[in-house]
Write a protein that holds these residues in place. Sequence first.
Motif, PDB file in Angstrom:
ATOM      1  N   VAL A  12     -14.853 -30.392  27.812  1.00  0.00           N
ATOM      2  CA  VAL A  12     -14.043 -30.956  26.743  1.00  0.00           C
ATOM      3  C   VAL A  12     -12.604 -30.480  26.911  1.00  0.00           C
ATOM      4  N   GLN A  13     -11.664 -31.283  26.448  1.00  0.00           N
ATOM      5  CA  GLN A  13     -10.261 -30.887  26.505  1.00  0.00           C
ATOM      6  C   GLN A  13      -9.944 -29.899  25.372  1.00  0.00           C
ATOM      7  N   ALA A  14      -8.922 -29.107  25.585  1.00  0.00           N
ATOM      8  CA  ALA A  14      -8.480 -28.181  24.557  1.00  0.00           C
ATOM      9  C   ALA A  14      -8.199 -28.941  23.261  1.00  0.00           C
ATOM     10  N   GLY A  15      -8.638 -28.361  22.151  1.00  0.00           N
ATOM     11  CA  GLY A  15      -8.502 -29.008  20.861  1.00  0.00           C
ATOM     12  C   GLY A  15      -9.698 -29.846  20.471  1.00  0.00           C
ATOM     13  N   GLY A  16     -10.600 -30.073  21.407  1.00  0.00           N
ATOM     14  CA  GLY A  16     -11.782 -30.882  21.141  1.00  0.00           C
ATOM     15  C   GLY A  16     -12.904 -30.102  20.496  1.00  0.00           C
ATOM     16  N   SER A  17     -14.043 -30.777  20.350  1.00  0.00           N
ATOM     17  CA  SER A  17     -15.197 -30.190  19.665  1.00  0.00           C
ATOM     18  C   SER A  17     -16.474 -30.400  20.467  1.00  0.00           C
ATOM     19  N   LEU A  18     -17.390 -29.477  20.288  1.00  0.00           N
ATOM     20  CA  LEU A  18     -18.742 -29.593  20.822  1.00  0.00           C
ATOM     21  C   LEU A  18     -19.711 -29.007  19.814  1.00  0.00           C
ATOM     22  N   ARG A  19     -20.946 -29.493  19.844  1.00  0.00           N
ATOM     23  CA  ARG A  19     -21.994 -28.931  19.001  1.00  0.00           C
ATOM     24  C   ARG A  19     -23.155 -28.492  19.875  1.00  0.00           C
ATOM     25  N   LEU A  20     -23.459 -27.214  19.829  1.00  0.00           N
ATOM     26  CA  LEU A  20     -24.593 -26.678  20.567  1.00  0.00           C
ATOM     27  C   LEU A  20     -25.815 -26.628  19.659  1.00  0.00           C
ATOM     28  N   SER A  21     -26.974 -26.902  20.247  1.00  0.00           N
ATOM     29  CA  SER A  21     -28.230 -26.813  19.521  1.00  0.00           C
ATOM     30  C   SER A  21     -29.159 -25.858  20.247  1.00  0.00           C
ATOM     31  N   CYS A  22     -30.011 -25.200  19.484  1.00  0.00           N
ATOM     32  CA  CYS A  22     -31.004 -24.300  20.053  1.00  0.00           C
ATOM     33  C   CYS A  22     -32.319 -24.542  19.331  1.00  0.00           C
ATOM     34  N   ALA A  23     -33.268 -25.127  20.037  1.00  0.00           N
ATOM     35  CA  ALA A  23     -34.581 -25.397  19.468  1.00  0.00           C
ATOM     36  C   ALA A  23     -35.513 -24.229  19.760  1.00  0.00           C
ATOM     37  N   ALA A  24     -36.179 -23.754  18.722  1.00  0.00           N
ATOM     38  CA  ALA A  24     -37.051 -22.590  18.854  1.00  0.00           C
ATOM     39  C   ALA A  24     -38.505 -22.975  18.655  1.00  0.00           C
ATOM     40  N   SER A  25     -39.367 -22.273  19.345  1.00  0.00           N
ATOM     41  CA  SER A  25     -40.800 -22.465  19.165  1.00  0.00           C
ATOM     42  C   SER A  25     -41.487 -21.117  19.316  1.00  0.00           C
ATOM     43  N   GLY A  26     -42.675 -21.019  18.751  1.00  0.00           N
ATOM     44  CA  GLY A  26     -43.432 -19.775  18.866  1.00  0.00           C
ATOM     45  C   GLY A  26     -43.379 -18.970  17.589  1.00  0.00           C
ATOM     46  N   ARG A  27     -42.706 -17.838  17.627  1.00  0.00           N
ATOM     47  CA  ARG A  27     -42.586 -16.930  16.490  1.00  0.00           C
ATOM     48  C   ARG A  27     -42.043 -17.668  15.277  1.00  0.00           C
ATOM     49  N   SER A  28     -42.448 -17.289  14.092  1.00  0.00           N
ATOM     50  CA  SER A  28     -42.003 -17.940  12.876  1.00  0.00           C
ATOM     51  C   SER A  28     -40.482 -17.944  12.765  1.00  0.00           C
TER      52      SER A  28
END
Length: 124
Positions: A12-28
């Motif tokens: 992404v260019q400076a000033g832009g945006s990103l959204r990271l996701s983290c999907a979890a499984s296993g432990r509550s």
Amino acid sequence: QVQLLESGGGLVQAGGSLRLSCAASGRSFSSVAMGWFRQAPGKEREFVAGVGRFGITTDYTDSVKGRFTISKDNAQNTVYLQMNSLRPEDTAVYFCAAPKGFTIPRRVSEVGTWGQGTQVTVSS
């Protein structure tokens, strides 16, 4: 034990945006806090943001305050990192992290499980 899978990195260019996701499984998932760390080339892995188990308490490293937002969706077993006003110095591999205990992991030594990492590159 919990398993973590990140997605959402990119270029992404400076000033832009990103959204990271983290999907979890296993432990509550709803019983633990979660965190995001990052590691730039030649640098140590550092804490970026953390969220409490109910998604109410949050913490950020100073350099991202006001630009990044961490959130936790217990119904979807997912933690997010919304990154706005990105800067070239935000370029790094970003890692989702589950604690050894139940509170926000703020040090590498407090992390029990790491995701595989996702690359974020910010061009100037």
